[in-house]
Scaffold this active site. Structure first.
Site, PDB file in Angstrom:
ATOM      1  N   ASP A 210     -19.045  47.385 -26.387  1.00 58.24           N
ATOM      2  CA  ASP A 210     -18.722  46.006 -27.119  1.00 58.24           C
ATOM      3  C   ASP A 210     -17.389  46.073 -27.786  1.00 58.24           C
ATOM      4  O   ASP A 210     -17.059  47.167 -28.483  1.00 58.24           O
ATOM      5  CB  ASP A 210     -19.897  45.726 -27.956  1.00 58.24           C
ATOM      6  N   ASP A 249     -18.894  44.910 -21.821  1.00 58.64           N
ATOM      7  CA  ASP A 249     -20.337  44.687 -22.388  1.00 58.64           C
ATOM      8  C   ASP A 249     -19.966  43.292 -23.080  1.00 58.64           C
ATOM      9  O   ASP A 249     -19.350  42.250 -22.860  1.00 58.64           O
ATOM     10  CB  ASP A 249     -20.923  45.672 -22.909  1.00 58.64           C
ATOM     11  N   ASP A 253     -21.946  42.015 -30.469  1.00 60.23           N
ATOM     12  CA  ASP A 253     -23.394  41.902 -30.434  1.00 60.23           C
ATOM     13  C   ASP A 253     -23.838  42.629 -31.735  1.00 60.23           C
ATOM     14  O   ASP A 253     -23.228  43.606 -32.391  1.00 60.23           O
ATOM     15  CB  ASP A 253     -23.651  43.190 -29.018  1.00 60.23           C
ATOM     16  N   ARG A 306     -24.194  33.483 -23.960  1.00 60.60           N
ATOM     17  CA  ARG A 306     -24.431  34.084 -25.164  1.00 60.60           C
ATOM     18  C   ARG A 306     -23.622  33.778 -26.272  1.00 60.60           C
ATOM     19  O   ARG A 306     -22.989  34.578 -26.646  1.00 60.60           O
ATOM     20  CB  ARG A 306     -24.474  35.647 -24.954  1.00 60.60           C
TER      21      ARG A 306
END
Length: 431
Positions: A210, A249, A253, A306
């Site tokens: 990430d 990714d 996050d 997301r």
């Protein structure tokens, strides 16, 4: 200038360093902006990161814990430890460089017994079957991945402020805030957290890195960041064995019981899995009272999904601008996803998506409710929840959540959000 981290020193400290001839001492170089962003702290009402003591980062650092860096090795060294520290980043720092600043490639991290070509040859389903890899070549890939991970991850300690100077950026690095408290990252581009060693899982590819991963982190303020894949688009990559090869990714996050986080005035552009908050449907991280995150005045441009997707936590999502122009390889799936035990309180967000229907902004991933008000979609006021519930009655969500926001700054009228956010969100736009 490359070399050891350059400490910003007072006159007395410079004299002391000269007298003792410390190795690695360097010329003091103050940051080039009128405000000293390194000494700034989060405002007392600015979202969840302001709760329970607030977020001050390294603002209390003594002069000998203030650094200016322009290499990856120096940045990794400067952020170590839990003492208050301020780190100013200059230029474009590339994590794919060695200690001397020489460029590296994926192949430089190959462990003995691994090459990409040998991996594809060994685990081709025509040869291996549709099974997860095992054996010497997979073991060599894991060793390669471990060395690569150690090199490209930035692991700040607690009580840290990282600030970009002018147009500073970090490319190929992954910010990993694990079990730390009180961290600020501001005014920085963070690009292309690329996984050189994606794994075949028997039926799909998986990438690990990430741009930012918060794992068990608390009191974190991420502000005025520009986050991109830097033109390296997953959806323009090859299909291998009938599955898209993943090399990125998440953008940001926030997982494993992280809590008290504010993400503000940032520009996330051309990315797939944008902001996952809560990484499992189980209660293994005891997240019932955690994952409290405020997301405000951010620009999500061509973000596939997301933004955010939430499990368990409590998110205040306001005054963000979501745009999708269709002129991109990234497909659009949805923006806000309601997961198990989640409480998203969304207000006064604006959407400009000429090719998308309003009912597709939301997605139910096992949630029960989402509060959403004041939305404007393609210039018109639209009840996004009503549109979703009508189009997808089997996934319908209630309109009220049992946990609302406690701290926030001004909530601007939705009509002002497009010009306000596009003018001020992202690195280099703090005013």
């Amino acid at each position: 200038m490359h070399g050891p981290a350059k400490r910003l020193l007072t006159t007395a400290a410079i004299a002391a360093v000269a007298a003792t001839a410390l190795t690695g001492a360097a010329e003091a170089k103050p940051p080039r902006y009128e405000r000293d962003l390194g000494r700034e702290t989060l405002a007392a009402n600015d979202g969840w990161a302001a709760a329970e003591g607030g977020t001050t980062g390294g603002s209390a650092a003594t002069d000998d814990n203030v650094f200016t860096v322009d290499t990856w090795a120096d940045l990794q060294e400067a952020v170590q430890g839990d003492q208050p520290k301020i780190v100013y980043v200059e230029g474009d720092i590339d994590a794919w460089t060695d200690a001397e600043g020489n460029a590296l490639t994926c192949e430089d991290f190959n462990a003995p017994g691994y090459t990409w070509e040998s991996y594809l040859e060994t685990y081709d389903p025509e040869v291996w079957g549709w099974n997860e890899p095992s054996g010497p070549v997979e073991e060599a890939r894991v060793r390669s991945y471990d060395d690569f991970r150690q090199h490209v991850m930035l692991r700040p300690g607690s009580n840290t402020t990282i600030v970009g100077v002018d147009d500073a950026s970090v490319t190929h690095g992954s910010f990993f805030l694990s079990q730390v408290d009180n961290v600020i990252v501001r005014n920085l581009g963070v690009h292309d957290a690329y996984d050189c060693f994606p794994a075949w899982e028997g039926d799909a590819w998986d990438a690990e890195f990430d741009n930012f991963e918060l794992s068990g982190a608390t009191h974190v303020w991420l502000d005025h960041l520009t986050i991109t894949d830097d033109g390296v688009e997953d959806y323009e990559g090859p299909d291998i064995w009938g599955q898209r090869l993943e090399i990125h990714d998440g953008a940001i996050d926030i997982v494993r019981g992280s809590d008290l986080v504010t993400v503000s005035w940032s520009h996330i552009q051309d990315h797939d899995k944008t902001m996952l908050i809560g990484n499992t449907n189980s209660d293994r991280y005891d997240e019932w009272e955690k994952l409290r995150v405020t997301i405000h005045h951010n620009w999500f441009e061509n973000a596939s999904q997301r933004a955010p997707r939430l499990r368990y936590g409590q998110n205040h999502v306001y005054n963000n601008f979501y745009t999708y122009d269709g002129d991109t390889s990234y497909p659009y799936y949805y923006s806000m996803g309601s997961g198990v035990h989640s409480a998203i309180y969304a207000e006064n967000n604006a959407f400009h998506m000429p090719t998308i229907a309003p009912e597709d902004v939301l997605r139910n991933w096992g949630g029960e409710a989402i509060h959403i008000e004041g939305s404007r979609f393609n210039g018109k006021r639209v009840d996004l929840l009503a549109a979703f519930n009508e189009a997808y009655p089997d996934d319908a969500l209630a309109s009220e959540v049992d946990r609302g926001p406690e701290l926030h700054g001004r909530v601007h009228p939705t009509v002002a959000v497009p010009w306000l956010v596009t003018a001020k969100a992202g690195a280099g736009r703090i005013c």
